[in-house]
Design a protein around this motif. Structure first.
Motif, PDB file in Angstrom:
ATOM      1  N   ARG A 104      -6.540   7.736   1.766  1.00 58.15           N
ATOM      2  CA  ARG A 104      -7.502   6.755   2.265  1.00 58.15           C
ATOM      3  C   ARG A 104      -8.926   7.126   1.857  1.00 58.15           C
ATOM      4  NH1 ARG A 104      -6.726   3.917   7.802  1.00 58.15           N
ATOM      5  NH2 ARG A 104      -4.618   3.075   7.595  1.00 58.15           N
ATOM      6  N   GLN A 146      -1.504  -2.263  -4.748  1.00 58.77           N
ATOM      7  CA  GLN A 146      -1.960  -3.649  -4.752  1.00 58.77           C
ATOM      8  C   GLN A 146      -2.196  -4.182  -6.166  1.00 58.77           C
ATOM      9  OE1 GLN A 146      -5.257  -3.780  -1.867  1.00 58.77           O
ATOM     10  NE2 GLN A 146      -3.993  -2.412  -0.635  1.00 58.77           N
ATOM     11  N   ARG A 199     -11.547  -8.403   1.409  1.00 55.72           N
ATOM     12  CA  ARG A 199     -10.290  -7.819   1.828  1.00 55.72           C
ATOM     13  C   ARG A 199      -9.454  -8.855   2.572  1.00 55.72           C
ATOM     14  NH1 ARG A 199      -7.721  -4.564  -0.423  1.00 55.72           N
ATOM     15  NH2 ARG A 199      -6.693  -3.769   1.449  1.00 55.72           N
ATOM     16  N   CYS A 225      -8.669  -6.159  -4.183  1.00 61.81           N
ATOM     17  CA  CYS A 225      -8.350  -4.755  -3.888  1.00 61.81           C
ATOM     18  C   CYS A 225      -9.613  -3.999  -3.496  1.00 61.81           C
ATOM     19  CB  CYS A 225      -7.742  -4.080  -5.112  1.00 61.81           C
ATOM     20  SG  CYS A 225      -6.203  -4.826  -5.684  1.00 61.81           S
ATOM     21  N   THR A 226     -10.712  -4.367  -4.110  1.00 55.72           N
ATOM     22  CA  THR A 226     -12.002  -3.789  -3.794  1.00 55.72           C
ATOM     23  C   THR A 226     -13.010  -4.927  -3.736  1.00 55.72           C
ATOM     24  OG1 THR A 226     -13.635  -2.104  -4.415  1.00 55.72           O
ATOM     25  CG2 THR A 226     -12.667  -3.382  -6.208  1.00 55.72           C
ATOM     26  N   GLN A 241     -16.854  -2.863   0.157  1.00 60.79           N
ATOM     27  CA  GLN A 241     -16.307  -1.519   0.003  1.00 60.79           C
ATOM     28  C   GLN A 241     -17.227  -0.582  -0.772  1.00 60.79           C
ATOM     29  OE1 GLN A 241     -14.655  -4.361  -0.230  1.00 60.79           O
ATOM     30  NE2 GLN A 241     -12.441  -4.105  -0.081  1.00 60.79           N
ATOM     31  N   SER A 256      -9.304   6.228  -1.621  1.00 62.13           N
ATOM     32  CA  SER A 256      -8.846   4.858  -1.885  1.00 62.13           C
ATOM     33  C   SER A 256      -7.583   4.798  -2.738  1.00 62.13           C
ATOM     34  CB  SER A 256      -9.972   4.039  -2.556  1.00 62.13           C
ATOM     35  OG  SER A 256     -11.103   3.959  -1.709  1.00 62.13           O
ATOM     36  N   ASP A 269      -4.575   4.896  -1.574  1.00 65.53           N
ATOM     37  CA  ASP A 269      -3.537   4.139  -0.861  1.00 65.53           C
ATOM     38  C   ASP A 269      -3.495   2.679  -1.290  1.00 65.53           C
ATOM     39  OD1 ASP A 269      -6.096   3.946   0.435  1.00 65.53           O
ATOM     40  OD2 ASP A 269      -5.107   2.979   2.135  1.00 65.53           O
ATOM     41  N   GLU A 270      -4.583   2.206  -1.923  1.00 63.59           N
ATOM     42  CA  GLU A 270      -4.669   0.812  -2.333  1.00 63.59           C
ATOM     43  C   GLU A 270      -4.021   0.534  -3.698  1.00 63.59           C
ATOM     44  OE1 GLU A 270      -5.937  -1.016  -0.080  1.00 63.59           O
ATOM     45  OE2 GLU A 270      -7.434   0.148   1.014  1.00 63.59           O
ATOM     46  N   LYS A 288       0.858  -1.183   0.000  1.00 65.32           N
ATOM     47  CA  LYS A 288       0.000   0.000   0.000  1.00 65.32           C
ATOM     48  C   LYS A 288       0.898   1.238   0.000  1.00 65.32           C
ATOM     49  CE  LYS A 288      -3.697   0.043   2.591  1.00 65.32           C
ATOM     50  NZ  LYS A 288      -4.630   0.031   3.749  1.00 65.32           N
TER      51      LYS A 288
END
Length: 217
Positions: free
Chosen positions: A118, A127, A142, A166-167, A171, A121, A123-124, A76
């Motif tokens: 965050r 991945q 997750r 990732c999602t 979410q 989203s 920060d993801e 991340k």
């Protein structure tokens, strides 16, 4: 409000969905490669912002458990202070959700840049590398921490019979509006309903959340 219903997943039937799993993997490979290329300017901007704020590491890795509880290193963009893990112990009693998951809306460990990434989203994004390697999928439950899974019931462990994502359905729907049990129920509902078109629909809803956040923190 998520309906509190107990779902039992047929793991063998899930493992025998060969056509769906093939197309899902092809979608993961193509989309992650395109994403890593097209979003490279975003990677650069976020990286510079993180480095400028506190001169700390840009990326953060953590061992998570994937399909069949297999451990892997998930990446991340760092959104917390450098020694955040060491300070978690003191914050556990302030956990705002019930069950095997830690959530705190005003977590003092989150940096200013991290709060923004965050919320949207961003920060993801790293991945996508985990997806390309086959450790994760674009869409799925997750991946939890090992210490979290230690507190799982056999019912909760059903969310680990598929590759993490990732999602996911949780979410793009309730996210922080439900507790741990609600998240598990949404993950199991996703596994039951999963299909290529359903996955694509979740991906489109995820893109929308980047521009119009749904309460992520």
């Amino acid at each position: 409000m998520v309906e509190n219903k107990k779902v039992l997943i047929d793991e063998q039937a899930q493992n025998q969905r060969y056509v769906y799993r093939f197309f899902k993997r092809m979608l993961d490979i193509v989309a992650s490669v395109i994403g890593l290329i097209v979003l490279s300017p975003v990677f650069l901007i976020v990286s510079l912002a993180i480095k400028a704020e506190d001169r700390g590491p840009i990326f953060y890795s953590q061992v998570r458990l994937g399909k069949g509880q297999r451990p892997f290193k998930m990446w991340k963009f760092r959104s917390m202070i450098v020694d955040a893990d060491k300070k978690l112990e003191k914050l556990l009693e302030q956990n705002e959700v019930e069950g095997a998951m830690f959530k705190m809306k005003e977590d003092p460990r989150i940096t200013k840049v991290g709060r923004f990434t965050r919320k949207h989203s961003l920060d993801e994004l790293p991945q996508l590398w985990n997806v390309l390697k086959g450790e994760m999928s674009l869409v799925g439950p997750r991946p939890p921490l090992e210490r979290e899974v230690a507190d799982y019931s056999e019912y909760d462990k059903q969310r680990l019979i598929v590759k993490p994502g990732c999602t996911g359905f949780w979410q793009v729907t309730a996210r922080n509006d439900v507790d741990f049990e609600g998240m598990v129920n949404l993950d199991l509902e996703y596994i039951e309903r999963s299909g290529v078109l359903f996955d694509i629909g979740i991906l489109f809803r995820t893109v929308a959340i980047v521009f119009k956040p749904n309460g992520a923190y």
